[in-house]
Design an enzyme around this catalytic site. Structure first.
Site, PDB file in Angstrom:
ATOM      1  N   ASP A  80      41.655  45.336  42.841  1.00  0.00           N
ATOM      2  CA  ASP A  80      40.514  46.113  42.360  1.00  0.00           C
ATOM      3  C   ASP A  80      39.961  45.477  41.090  1.00  0.00           C
ATOM      4  O   ASP A  80      40.652  44.733  40.397  1.00  0.00           O
ATOM      5  CB  ASP A  80      40.937  47.564  42.081  1.00  0.00           C
ATOM      6  CG  ASP A  80      39.775  48.546  42.178  1.00  0.00           C
ATOM      7  OD1 ASP A  80      38.615  48.093  42.271  1.00  0.00           O
ATOM      8  OD2 ASP A  80      40.033  49.765  42.154  1.00  0.00           O
ATOM      9  N   GLU A 102      40.511  55.391  42.963  1.00  0.00           N
ATOM     10  CA  GLU A 102      41.100  54.114  42.576  1.00  0.00           C
ATOM     11  C   GLU A 102      42.451  54.308  41.899  1.00  0.00           C
ATOM     12  O   GLU A 102      43.392  53.542  42.143  1.00  0.00           O
ATOM     13  CB  GLU A 102      40.145  53.367  41.646  1.00  0.00           C
ATOM     14  CG  GLU A 102      38.901  52.822  42.350  1.00  0.00           C
ATOM     15  CD  GLU A 102      37.882  52.258  41.386  1.00  0.00           C
ATOM     16  OE1 GLU A 102      37.072  51.426  41.823  1.00  0.00           O
ATOM     17  OE2 GLU A 102      37.877  52.654  40.204  1.00  0.00           O
TER      18      GLU A 102
END
Length: 226
Positions: A80, A102
């Protein structure tokens, strides 16, 4: 190849056969998903989960096999991006609005690799407004509580409307300029009832791959996880 793509493709080299992979969200994660799609097309066997509807759609279009969270209990690796990262691998995330998802995915992974270009590497967090996901109910009170922490909070907008996350919540972008202690601020944010989650990622990332404009890469390892 731009610096974001350079970092993203280097991170995908860490994805091995049979892994369960978390797919991040944002302009840098886009390149990682694209490269991963190429490797899947070449025969790499993996399964993945996505942190946003946008990343899920991109993965499906590229033929990356997606599974539900009920089908797995842990991930091997999450790749990420970050809006800011410091030398201790403390992060600000959430510029794309997916910070809650996330963080759930990153915390459920054995390893998190952060990918970024050199503009995201900073000495002290805070120049980038810290995204904080808040519930719509009594948002005015929540913003007032956030302001007491020393920031200027502003609800994010999309066009003329208030932005809503994939979870149906608002995002307050909080301008601190300098965050002297990310751990202390994280505790203070969690003490506000209307806060769902914040974009400070502390002690989560294992390593960062930073792409530079000259075509080189810098790899930063977490000292806390060494």
């Amino acid at each position: 190849m731009n610096a974001k793509q350079l970092a993203a493709e280097a991170a995908v080299d860490y994805v091995k056969e049979g892994m369960k992979v978390g797919l991040g969200t944002g302009s840098t994660a886009y390149w990682a998903i694209r490269k991963l799609g190429e490797r899947v097309a070449e025969g790499l066997n993996i399964t993945a989960v996505a942190t946003s509807r946008a990343s899920e759609q991109q993965a499906r279009e590229l033929g990356i096999p997606l599974v539900s969270f009920g089908e797995i209990d842990r991930l091997d690796l999450t790749i990420d991006g970050a809006d800011e990262l410091d030398g201790e691998l403390q992060l600000i995330k959430g510029g794309g609005g997916a910070l809650l998802r996330e963080k759930i995915v990153a915390k459920g992974s054995d390893r998190m690799i952060v990918i970024a270009d050199e503009s995201k590497a900073v000495r002290t967090l805070g120049k980038f407004p810290l995204p904080v996901e808040i519930v719509p109910f009594a948002w005015e009170w929540t913003l007032a509580d956030l302001a007491k922490l020393g920031c200027v909070p502003e609800l994010r907008r999309a066009g003329g409307d208030l932005y809503k996350s994939d979870n149906g919540n608002y995002i307050a972008d909080c301008r601190f300029e300098i965050i002297e202690s990310a751990p202390k601020l994280a505790l203070a944010l969690h003490s506000i009832p209307g806060v769902v989650e914040h974009g400070l990622f502390i002690g989560i990332a294992d390593m960062a791959i930073v792409g530079k404009s000259d075509g080189s890469l810098e790899v930063i390892h977490s000292k806390a996880k060494a």
